[in-house]
Design an enzyme around this catalytic site. Structure first.
Site, short mmCIF file in Angstrom:
data_model
loop_
_atom_site.label_atom_id
_atom_site.label_comp_id
_atom_site.label_asym_id
_atom_site.label_seq_id
_atom_site.Cartn_x
_atom_site.Cartn_y
_atom_site.Cartn_z
N GLY A 9 0.82 -1.21 0.00
CA GLY A 9 0.00 0.00 0.00
C GLY A 9 0.84 1.25 0.00
N ALA A 10 1.95 1.24 -0.78
CA ALA A 10 2.93 2.32 -0.71
C ALA A 10 2.63 3.49 -1.64
CB ALA A 10 4.32 1.76 -1.04
N ARG A 34 -0.95 -0.96 -6.20
CA ARG A 34 -1.68 -1.28 -7.44
C ARG A 34 -1.49 -0.23 -8.52
NH1 ARG A 34 -6.93 -0.81 -6.50
NH2 ARG A 34 -6.62 0.25 -4.52
N ASP A 56 -1.25 -6.36 -6.13
CA ASP A 56 -2.52 -6.32 -5.42
C ASP A 56 -2.48 -7.43 -4.38
OD1 ASP A 56 -5.13 -6.54 -4.51
OD2 ASP A 56 -6.03 -6.25 -6.48
N TYR A 149 -14.95 -3.50 9.53
CA TYR A 149 -13.62 -2.88 9.59
C TYR A 149 -12.99 -3.12 10.96
CZ TYR A 149 -9.89 0.54 9.78
OH TYR A 149 -8.65 1.13 9.95
N LYS A 153 -9.55 -5.41 12.04
CA LYS A 153 -8.42 -4.88 12.79
C LYS A 153 -8.23 -5.61 14.12
CE LYS A 153 -7.07 -2.07 9.65
NZ LYS A 153 -5.80 -2.32 8.91
N GLY A 180 -5.15 5.88 15.78
CA GLY A 180 -6.49 6.41 15.88
C GLY A 180 -6.74 7.38 14.74
N GLY A 184 -5.02 13.59 6.39
CA GLY A 184 -4.07 13.76 5.31
C GLY A 184 -3.85 12.53 4.45
N THR A 185 -4.78 11.58 4.49
CA THR A 185 -4.67 10.37 3.68
C THR A 185 -5.96 10.19 2.87
OG1 THR A 185 -5.70 8.77 5.19
CG2 THR A 185 -3.39 9.35 5.62
#
Length: 251
Positions: A9-10, A34, A56, A149, A153, A180, A184-185
């Site tokens: 996931g870079a 991906r 992937d 989700y 986790k 948490g 910014g993503t």
């Protein structure tokens, strides 16, 4: 000591920041994702210490073939950062989209365990290595709409602890990093299917964690002395805390 790290996931968010930080610290990074164009841009930014790999993590065959497909000189992976993951939707469980549930499990659980199984045997054989899993405080603290989700986790947390139990006595380490609220993503944009207004509302009036904060934490745990294993890192911004019990009163 220079390390070779594999980061999934870079292409954005935590993964990109982790790759940038590790390269800045003098390590080499295999950056997987991906989106080839973003990987190429990251390579142009960071240079020869970064090896882009289009992958992937939900493609089981590609993940299984990964160890033998890496170029010479890059096959001895010291650190695997299982960062690829996502949250989809916030509808209550009775109204949730089953396809979204399946995709979260495929990425956050199945993809993570397949990546781990692909690279862990080499670490064990060399008696060195570090699996860093990106969990979440959602794995410990439930909230409405967090159902699958949060469940994925919670799996990441327990899987990490059980991996450590299997590896006791070796110098292969396992850490679960559990952030948490983090801004910014693309996390909230993905969760709300590209609705920028909904995504922005999540962070309104807050000072959340940043991707760089997560990268700082990963950089710290992987460079501790080899006899030190940080099992879990739970981190929140100062504007966040776990909530009170929900009570539905009658009348």
């Amino acid at each position: 000591m220079s390390l070779t790290a594999f980061v999934t996931g870079a292409t954005s968010g935590f993964g990109r920041a982790i790759a940038q930080r590790l390269v800045a610290d003098g390590h080499r990074v295999i950056a997987a994702g991906r989106r080839a164009d973003r990987l190429d841009a990251l390579r142009a930014e960071l240079g020869e210490r970064l090896l882009p790999v289009v992958l992937d993590v939900t493609d089981a065959d590609a993940v299984a073939a990964l160890p033998g497909s890496l170029p010479d000189g890059w096959r001895e992976v010291d650190v695997l950062v299982n960062n690829a993951g996502l949250a989809l939707g916030l509808d209550p469980a009775p109204k949730a989209d089953l396809a979204q549930w399946d995709r979260m499990v495929a990425t956050n659980v199945t993809g993570l365990i397949h990546m781990t199984r692909a690279l862990l045997p080499g670490m064990v054989e060399r008696d060195r290595g570090h699996i860093v899993n990106l969990g979440s405080v959602a794995g410990s603290y439930p909230y409405p709409g967090g159902h699958v989700y949060g469940g994925t986790k919670a799996f990441v947390k327990q899987f990490s602890l059980n991996l450590k139990a299997d590896l006791v006595g070796s110098f292969v380490r396992v850490t679960d990093v559990e952030p948490g609220l983090c801004g910014g993503t693309e996390f909230s944009n993905v969760r709300f299917s590209g609705d920028d207004d909904k995504a922005a509302a999540v962070y309104k009036g807050t000072e959340p964690l940043t991707s760089e904060d997560i990268a700082e934490t990963v950089a710290w745990v992987v460079t501790l002395p080899r006899h030190v294993n940080i099992n879990r890192v739970e981190m929140m911004p100062t504007c966040q805390a776990s909530g009170p019990f929900a009570i539905k009163r009658q009348g």
